[in-house]
Motif scaffolding. Structure first.
Motif, PDB file in Angstrom:
ATOM      1  N   ARG A  29       0.841  -1.196   0.000  1.00 36.19           N
ATOM      2  CA  ARG A  29       0.000   0.000   0.000  1.00 36.19           C
ATOM      3  C   ARG A  29       0.878   1.248   0.000  1.00 36.19           C
ATOM      4  N   HIS A  30       0.593   2.161  -0.922  1.00 33.31           N
ATOM      5  CA  HIS A  30       1.378   3.398  -1.029  1.00 33.31           C
ATOM      6  C   HIS A  30       0.444   4.599  -0.982  1.00 33.31           C
ATOM      7  N   LEU A  31       0.617   5.422   0.028  1.00 29.85           N
ATOM      8  CA  LEU A  31      -0.169   6.654   0.143  1.00 29.85           C
ATOM      9  C   LEU A  31       0.665   7.833  -0.351  1.00 29.85           C
ATOM     10  N   VAL A  32       0.012   8.743  -1.048  1.00 31.88           N
ATOM     11  CA  VAL A  32       0.744   9.838  -1.692  1.00 31.88           C
ATOM     12  C   VAL A  32       0.066  11.168  -1.344  1.00 31.88           C
ATOM     13  N   HIS A  33       0.856  12.178  -0.989  1.00 27.38           N
ATOM     14  CA  HIS A  33       0.264  13.515  -0.833  1.00 27.38           C
ATOM     15  C   HIS A  33       1.063  14.546  -1.621  1.00 27.38           C
ATOM     16  N   GLU A  34       0.584  15.786  -1.623  1.00 27.44           N
ATOM     17  CA  GLU A  34       1.091  16.764  -2.587  1.00 27.44           C
ATOM     18  C   GLU A  34       2.503  17.272  -2.322  1.00 27.44           C
ATOM     19  N   VAL A  35       2.988  17.193  -1.070  1.00 30.35           N
ATOM     20  CA  VAL A  35       4.263  17.852  -0.769  1.00 30.35           C
ATOM     21  C   VAL A  35       5.480  17.028  -1.189  1.00 30.35           C
ATOM     22  N   THR A  36       5.437  15.721  -0.948  1.00 32.60           N
ATOM     23  CA  THR A  36       6.637  14.915  -1.198  1.00 32.60           C
ATOM     24  C   THR A  36       6.569  14.100  -2.485  1.00 32.60           C
ATOM     25  N   SER A  37       5.532  14.337  -3.296  1.00 33.11           N
ATOM     26  CA  SER A  37       5.417  13.513  -4.508  1.00 33.11           C
ATOM     27  C   SER A  37       5.758  14.175  -5.843  1.00 33.11           C
ATOM     28  N   PRO A  38       5.698  15.519  -5.974  1.00 38.07           N
ATOM     29  CA  PRO A  38       5.865  16.077  -7.329  1.00 38.07           C
ATOM     30  C   PRO A  38       7.181  15.691  -8.000  1.00 38.07           C
ATOM     31  N   GLN A  39       8.273  15.723  -7.242  1.00 34.95           N
ATOM     32  CA  GLN A  39       9.568  15.390  -7.847  1.00 34.95           C
ATOM     33  C   GLN A  39       9.656  13.910  -8.203  1.00 34.95           C
ATOM     34  N   ALA A  40       8.916  13.081  -7.489  1.00 34.62           N
ATOM     35  CA  ALA A  40       8.917  11.648  -7.792  1.00 34.62           C
ATOM     36  C   ALA A  40       8.229  11.399  -9.130  1.00 34.62           C
ATOM     37  N   PHE A  41       7.085  12.053  -9.332  1.00 34.67           N
ATOM     38  CA  PHE A  41       6.393  11.912 -10.620  1.00 34.67           C
ATOM     39  C   PHE A  41       7.227  12.509 -11.755  1.00 34.67           C
ATOM     40  N   GLU A  42       7.863  13.629 -11.466  1.00 34.08           N
ATOM     41  CA  GLU A  42       8.731  14.264 -12.475  1.00 34.08           C
ATOM     42  C   GLU A  42       9.838  13.288 -12.883  1.00 34.08           C
ATOM     43  N   GLY A  43      10.394  12.597 -11.887  1.00 30.84           N
ATOM     44  CA  GLY A  43      11.449  11.614 -12.150  1.00 30.84           C
ATOM     45  C   GLY A  43      10.947  10.484 -13.033  1.00 30.84           C
ATOM     46  N   LEU A  44       9.745  10.012 -12.768  1.00 33.08           N
ATOM     47  CA  LEU A  44       9.174   8.942 -13.602  1.00 33.08           C
ATOM     48  C   LEU A  44       9.053   9.410 -15.045  1.00 33.08           C
ATOM     49  N   ARG A  45       8.529  10.610 -15.193  1.00 34.73           N
ATOM     50  CA  ARG A  45       8.347  11.160 -16.542  1.00 34.73           C
ATOM     51  C   ARG A  45       9.675  11.295 -17.264  1.00 34.73           C
ATOM     52  N   ASN A  46      10.670  11.841 -16.561  1.00 37.47           N
ATOM     53  CA  ASN A  46      11.971  12.065 -17.191  1.00 37.47           C
ATOM     54  C   ASN A  46      12.623  10.769 -17.650  1.00 37.47           C
ATOM     55  N   SER A  47      12.352   9.684 -16.953  1.00 41.21           N
ATOM     56  CA  SER A  47      13.002   8.434 -17.349  1.00 41.21           C
ATOM     57  C   SER A  47      12.010   7.479 -18.016  1.00 41.21           C
ATOM     58  N   ASN A  48      10.866   8.034 -18.404  1.00 37.94           N
ATOM     59  CA  ASN A  48       9.904   7.223 -19.141  1.00 37.94           C
ATOM     60  C   ASN A  48       9.425   5.984 -18.420  1.00 37.94           C
ATOM     61  N   ARG A  49       9.204   6.136 -17.121  1.00 39.39           N
ATOM     62  CA  ARG A  49       8.745   4.989 -16.347  1.00 39.39           C
ATOM     63  C   ARG A  49       7.282   5.139 -15.984  1.00 39.39           C
ATOM     64  N   LYS A  50       6.677   3.990 -15.702  1.00 40.05           N
ATOM     65  CA  LYS A  50       5.254   3.971 -15.354  1.00 40.05           C
ATOM     66  C   LYS A  50       5.088   3.668 -13.871  1.00 40.05           C
ATOM     67  N   VAL A  51       3.871   3.877 -13.373  1.00 41.89           N
ATOM     68  CA  VAL A  51       3.556   3.412 -12.025  1.00 41.89           C
ATOM     69  C   VAL A  51       3.220   1.924 -12.143  1.00 41.89           C
ATOM     70  N   ARG A  52       3.929   1.093 -11.392  1.00 38.75           N
ATOM     71  CA  ARG A  52       3.759  -0.356 -11.554  1.00 38.75           C
ATOM     72  C   ARG A  52       2.349  -0.814 -11.153  1.00 38.75           C
ATOM     73  N   HIS A  53       1.859  -0.311 -10.031  1.00 38.91           N
ATOM     74  CA  HIS A  53       0.520  -0.727  -9.590  1.00 38.91           C
ATOM     75  C   HIS A  53      -0.318   0.458  -9.118  1.00 38.91           C
ATOM     76  N   PRO A  54      -0.894   1.175 -10.084  1.00 31.70           N
ATOM     77  CA  PRO A  54      -1.694   2.349  -9.693  1.00 31.70           C
ATOM     78  C   PRO A  54      -2.759   1.990  -8.653  1.00 31.70           C
ATOM     79  N   LYS A  55      -3.287   0.764  -8.702  1.00 35.80           N
ATOM     80  CA  LYS A  55      -4.373   0.396  -7.783  1.00 35.80           C
ATOM     81  C   LYS A  55      -3.898   0.187  -6.344  1.00 35.80           C
ATOM     82  N   LEU A  56      -2.608   0.053  -6.156  1.00 31.20           N
ATOM     83  CA  LEU A  56      -2.092  -0.091  -4.791  1.00 31.20           C
ATOM     84  C   LEU A  56      -1.673   1.265  -4.231  1.00 31.20           C
ATOM     85  N   THR A  57      -2.032   2.300  -4.955  1.00 32.15           N
ATOM     86  CA  THR A  57      -1.630   3.658  -4.584  1.00 32.15           C
ATOM     87  C   THR A  57      -2.878   4.516  -4.391  1.00 32.15           C
TER      88      THR A  57
END
Ligand code: SF4
Lengths: 467, 201
Positions: A29-57
């Motif tokens: 289970r992965h909980l996400v909020h606005e303060v500590t996640s933007p750079q993580a999503f940016e990192g995924l985008r920059n390296s062309n990666r996907k979220v492995r299990h959106p439903k567990l988030t």
């Protein structure tokens, strides 16, 4: 070999034991909020990666949201960008989000349990140190950094080192007016803010078992203030009952299968703990913090310490610094500390039982005229429930403000802040310098104690107002 | 993540001990949504005066140090909070190597997650290297050979072999874990049988 509950959950999530002593752990289970996640999503985008299990988030905006009229949106430009960014990231990566207008919106550690997203025996992470809250369900729950948030999004795993086992036993019955907040403050006072470093704490003993699910969350929540990585409690019937029928809880046949599994989640007899302490519930009294660290606790009958009594030079200096920041005199009685504000809320004490506890004290009473007080429910659902029970009326009639859900003045990232030198009785979890606003002075207390302080206008004994 | 192999630069010398993450990047800059762009606020309180003008005395405001890729600093560098904004700010400024006699734990590991090489040397060597900063002369770092070359001398440093490999190959933790996708997949397949409720389907 007999195992602890922590050992069992750890072993059950081992994807790979790596050569350097670390392990790759599966994250349920992965909980996400606005303060500590933007750079993580940016990192995924920059390296062309996907979220492995959106439903567990599961994502929610909580830290930056306003607690007054939501229809006006967020006025602080940067706060607004963070919240909007979370929304667009969730859309892009297919993650469920409770947005600002959703009544399920609330503090990340309150909505997880509320939805049944939090479950026994799982590994739960979030880019937030108070993730330990979820340990109340017998899950291994801990906070992570932004690079790790990205790692979990991309791989649904995390690289971790195994921590030590630490057991805190609390036995007996709590005196009238004493709550689980006082228990955890007492524990932190006893072990210190570094007492749990490198450990996972299991809370045990008949007092802990007698606590309600929400009271257990308050204890696990503040585990991090004792320096530990996570805190957990073996799940029991109360937990199963709490989870039954929640939107994300298992259903039908699977529910029974899950219960069978959850029943085995406890420490084996004879399992070895690296550290262990025992507390007697009878000896715990209503607590307050006087200083700028959560370990600075005294009972409400107590006195603020005197640095002159300290032999250790460093300790003496740090006491002096805290007293100075807090604007307190040595040896002052706790009850002589006059307050300006009261904050009831946060992931420590923003649930329905907390609001009931405070409302019980406030019923048919008025708060002191010089006090400004507010209640910030932990979630939209908590707010709704409280309104159904008429608690909002009790608060408002006594002079409290009744707000919209969010983190609010727990960390003062939105507009709710203390002014310099303002003093607050707060049900939150941190009393660091500047935590509730620059120069602000925080005294951590239970919801009942916060209500008592609001009525008296100074820190006071909740037992005085017990009906 | 950028690969790290060799690096040549005039080092900047900041002889202050216990530089904490608040000094590296103060809390008002944490509301950002990007890793990039923090470089201009690196060492904010020391770099700018109250009206936002650069303080000329501060080393990173001076030429050629405003382009330094190597920072030499006092002991216990990076103490304080765990914020990753600290290494992000250094990186964005262009600093990819920090030399000190000791580092705070979390900062040290955060460096590797972001392609920064933290080097631990004793005070004596740090003093020698700082002379190069004073004289505005270049030094070079060779990670694969674990040494710093300055003038006609060189000094070896130590680094965990696994961390070294990651820096050399530009492998971040995610890339490494993704190499284990098969194992993750197997784990998930088992999990679906054992605990079907985890996947909510
Ligand atoms: S309520 Fe306070 S401690 Fe809890 S998540 Fe929000 S800011 Fe953090």
């Amino acid at each position: 070999m007999p195992n602890t509950l922590y050992d069992k959950i750890w072993n059950d999530h081992l994807v790979d034991q790596q050569d350097d002593g670390t392990a790759l752990l599966f994250v349920d289970r992965h909980l996400v909020h606005e303060v500590t996640s933007p750079q993580a999503f940016e990192g995924l985008r920059n390296s062309n990666r996907k979220v492995r299990h959106p439903k567990l988030t599961l994502a929610v905006a909580d830290h930056n949201v306003p607690t007054t009229d939501r229809s006006k949106g967020i006025s602080d430009e940067e706060s607004k960008i963070q919240v909007d960014t979370l929304e667009s990231n969730c859309k892009e990566f297919g993650i469920q989000l409770f947005g600002m207008g959703d009544k399920r919106q609330g503090i990340v550690h309150i909505i997880g349990p509320e939805q049944g997203f939090t479950q026994p025996g799982t590994v739960i992470v979030c880019g937030d140190s108070h993730t330990a809250t979820h340990g109340a369900f017998g899950s291994l729950a801990f906070g992570i950094g932004t690079s790790e948030v990205e790692h979990v999004l991309a791989t649904q795993t995390l690289v971790q080192k195994k921590a030590k086992n630490f057991r805190v036993n609390v036995d007996g019955k709590l005196p009238l007016g004493v709550t689980s907040k006082d228990v955890i403050l007492q524990i932190i006072g006893k072990i210190g803010t570094a007492g749990g470093t490198g450990c996972v704490i299991e809370y045990a003993g008949n007092l802990i078992r007698s606590l309600s699910v929400e009271q257990r969350m308050t204890i696990c929540n503040m585990t991090i203030e004792g320096g530990a990585r996570a805190g957990l409690i073996a799940p029991d019937e109360k937990i199963f009952k709490y989870l039954e029928g929640k939107p994300m809880s298992p259903k039908g046949e699977t529910w029974h299968k899950a219960i069978e599994h959850w029943k085995n989640l406890r420490t084996d007899d004879g399992a070895k703990f690296d550290k262990e302490i025992n507390l007697k519930a009878e000896e715990i009294l209503p607590m307050i913090t006087w200083g700028t660290s959560p370990q600075d606790v005294i009972t409400i009958d107590g006195k603020v310490p005197n640095p002159q009594n300290e032999e250790d030079e460093d300790r003496k200096n740090s006491l002096e610094r805290s007293l100075n920041y807090m604007g307190l005199k040595p040896n002052m009685a706790a009850k002589d500390i006059k307050i300006d504000k009261v904050f009831i809320g946060s992931c420590t004490n923003g649930r329905i039982e907390d609001l009931r506890e405070a409302a019980k004290i406030l019923k048919d009473k008025k708060i002191a005229t010089h006090v400004h007080a507010m209640v910030v429910p932990g979630s939209g659902l908590v707010k709704e429930q409280a309104e159904q029970e008429g608690l909002d009326k009790i608060f408002v009639n006594s002079g409290f403000e009744w707000r919209e859900p969010g983190c609010s003045m727990c960390l003062a990232m939105n507009a709710d802040k203390l002014k310099p030198q303002e003093r607050c009785a707060s049900t939150s979890n941190r009393n660091f310098e500047g935590r509730q606003g620059r120069g602000g002075r925080t005294h951590l207390v239970s919801p009942g104690m916060a209500a008592a302080a609001a009525i008296s206008g100074n820190l006071d004994d909740v037992r005085k107002y017990q009906n | 993540m950028q690969k790290f192999n060799t690096l040549k630069s005039i080092p900047a010398y900041l002889p202050i001990v216990n530089i904490d993450t608040d000094m590296i990047i103060p809390k008002q800059f944490l509301k950002t949504i990007k890793r990039t762009g923090l470089g201009k606020n690196l060492f904010f309180e020391m770099r700018y005066d109250d009206s936002g003008n650069e303080i000329n005395d501060f080393v990173l405001n001076q030429n050629p140090f405003s382009k330094s890729k190597i920072l030499i600093a006092g002991k216990n560098f990076g103490c304080g909070s765990s914020r990753e904004h600290a290494p992000w700010a250094l990186l964005d400024f262009g600093i990819t190597c920090v030399i000190s006699s000791s580092f705070a734990d979390i900062f040290y590991s955060n460096c590797f997650k972001n392609g920064i090489l933290p080097i631990i040397l004793n005070d004596e060597k740090i003093k020698e290297l700082s002379e190069y900063a004073n004289r505005k002369e270049e030094i070079s770092i060779n990670l694969s050979e674990e040494k710093i070359i300055y003038g006609n001398s060189e000094v070896n440093f130590k680094i965990d072999p696994f961390k070294k490999k990651c820096l050399l190959e530009g492998l971040d933790d995610i890339a490494l874990s993704l190499k284990k996708t098969d194992k993750i997949q197997t784990f998930e397949n088992n999990l679906k049988g054992k605990k079907p409720w985890i996947f909510n389907d």
